[in-house]
Design an enzyme around this catalytic site. Sequence first.
Site, short mmCIF file in Angstrom:
data_model
loop_
_atom_site.label_atom_id
_atom_site.label_comp_id
_atom_site.label_asym_id
_atom_site.label_seq_id
_atom_site.Cartn_x
_atom_site.Cartn_y
_atom_site.Cartn_z
N ARG A 33 0.85 -1.22 0.00
CA ARG A 33 0.00 0.00 0.00
C ARG A 33 0.87 1.25 0.00
O ARG A 33 0.54 2.24 -0.65
CB ARG A 33 -0.94 -0.04 1.20
CG ARG A 33 -1.75 -1.33 1.18
CD ARG A 33 -3.15 -1.26 1.70
NE ARG A 33 -3.78 -2.54 1.35
CZ ARG A 33 -4.29 -3.41 2.21
NH1 ARG A 33 -4.31 -3.13 3.49
NH2 ARG A 33 -4.82 -4.54 1.79
N GLU A 177 -12.20 -14.90 11.72
CA GLU A 177 -12.38 -14.22 10.43
C GLU A 177 -12.24 -15.21 9.26
O GLU A 177 -11.14 -15.42 8.75
CB GLU A 177 -11.35 -13.09 10.28
CG GLU A 177 -11.50 -12.30 8.98
CD GLU A 177 -10.43 -11.21 8.80
OE1 GLU A 177 -9.40 -11.28 9.49
OE2 GLU A 177 -10.64 -10.33 7.97
N LYS A 219 -15.85 -12.15 12.29
CA LYS A 219 -15.51 -11.11 11.31
C LYS A 219 -15.67 -11.71 9.91
O LYS A 219 -14.71 -12.28 9.35
CB LYS A 219 -14.08 -10.61 11.55
CG LYS A 219 -13.59 -9.58 10.52
CD LYS A 219 -12.34 -8.88 10.99
CE LYS A 219 -11.76 -8.02 9.86
NZ LYS A 219 -10.70 -7.11 10.31
N SER A 261 -13.86 -5.30 5.11
CA SER A 261 -14.34 -4.58 3.92
C SER A 261 -13.91 -5.29 2.63
O SER A 261 -14.62 -5.16 1.61
CB SER A 261 -13.89 -3.12 3.93
OG SER A 261 -12.49 -2.99 3.96
N GLY A 262 -12.78 -5.96 2.62
CA GLY A 262 -12.44 -6.88 1.54
C GLY A 262 -12.11 -6.28 0.19
O GLY A 262 -12.01 -7.02 -0.78
N GLY A 263 -11.98 -4.96 0.10
CA GLY A 263 -11.68 -4.35 -1.19
C GLY A 263 -12.85 -3.52 -1.72
O GLY A 263 -12.77 -2.93 -2.81
N ARG A 294 -8.98 -1.38 4.86
CA ARG A 294 -8.90 -0.49 3.69
C ARG A 294 -10.01 0.54 3.64
O ARG A 294 -9.77 1.70 3.30
CB ARG A 294 -8.90 -1.32 2.40
CG ARG A 294 -7.58 -1.98 2.11
CD ARG A 294 -7.71 -3.09 1.10
NE ARG A 294 -8.31 -4.28 1.66
CZ ARG A 294 -8.49 -5.43 1.01
NH1 ARG A 294 -8.12 -5.52 -0.26
NH2 ARG A 294 -9.02 -6.46 1.60
#
Length: 341
Positions: A33, A177, A219, A261-263, A294
């Site tokens: 990132r 998760e 999660k 959120s996964g993208g 993210r």
Amino acid sequence: MTAQTLIDTARALVASDKGLLAMDESNATCNKRFAALGIPQTAAARRDWRELIVTAPGLGDSISGAILFDETIRQQTNAGQPFAEALSGAGIIPGIKVDTGAKPLAAHPGETVTEGLDGLRERLAEYAGMGARFAKWRGVIAIASGLPTRACIDVNAHALARYAALCQEAGLVPIVEPEVLMDGDHSLARCAEVTEEVLHRTFAELRAQGVLLEGMLLKPNMVLPGQKAATQDSVDAVADATMACLLRTVPAAVPGVAFLSGGQSAQLASARLNAMNTKYKSRMPWALTFSFSRAVQQPALDAWKGDAANVAEAQQALVFRTRCNQAARRGGYDTQRDAPR
Ligand code: 5MM
């Protein structure tokens, strides 16, 4: 450590309208990132970034707990205060990611199993000594032609349950998760089918390993079409599919569900969480909140760009997103204005 302590911590993490902040990117993920924005990929830059987050004014008004990475829990603010202590001082419960990453699953091309069980009992004791009160472990499930296999679902569910039992033994609340990835062109219906199976298998393993449901959090991913799917379903359709899946699979004894959120974009993640809490509040036996990385951090990282002159602006961007998601928890996120109502 009593069961009541675990229950109290789990409840505190999902209390009122707050959510969790995932700031547990491994060095490789954090560096990726940073590289995209030309930020140096060094331990010092990662420390600067984590200090910006932890010291953001007002963060504790919308965030109940923050998940740290091993490097970060060993680092300190410029003032010499360990990050876990700085979080506690801001009213935020410190947590720690304890898996050591998703590794290729033997004999199953394209699939992974998350590792980190070896020596976990000792690592948990060390992290508890550093102030962590909860932990996190992510299993990763990919959807593709012929995937996921039953073997992949089973080994990841088993590892999640063994991790969770060890956490509770150490007095740490486990965040479980199991992430079904949104990579690919699969439909919403396919994601729903896979997510339901994954959650059923995960809760069966949690039961088999004797995990106290009242002292853990889930999660999960939201139920979404693949990022490359031709049909991108509406916010309401995602909310309906996700809630149908969770209501079928997550026992009422679990105090909270906190999404990754996964993208997804920051705005879509907030809008979908808001829709679920608006339409289904009266039917949910658990708190429904966020544990985004993210979707909370990216706008702030874009503002910071590694420049000390941008710290205040980046902190405002970070807290703005946590407040949007806090509003979404109570159905008070204005999707048109992208702001809390
Ligand atoms: C799915 O990733 C978790 C939630 O983040 P997003 O909201 O961005 O999806 C996140 O906690 C993740 O587990 C950490 O960033 C660690 O990831 P890596 O791959 O670096 O271990």
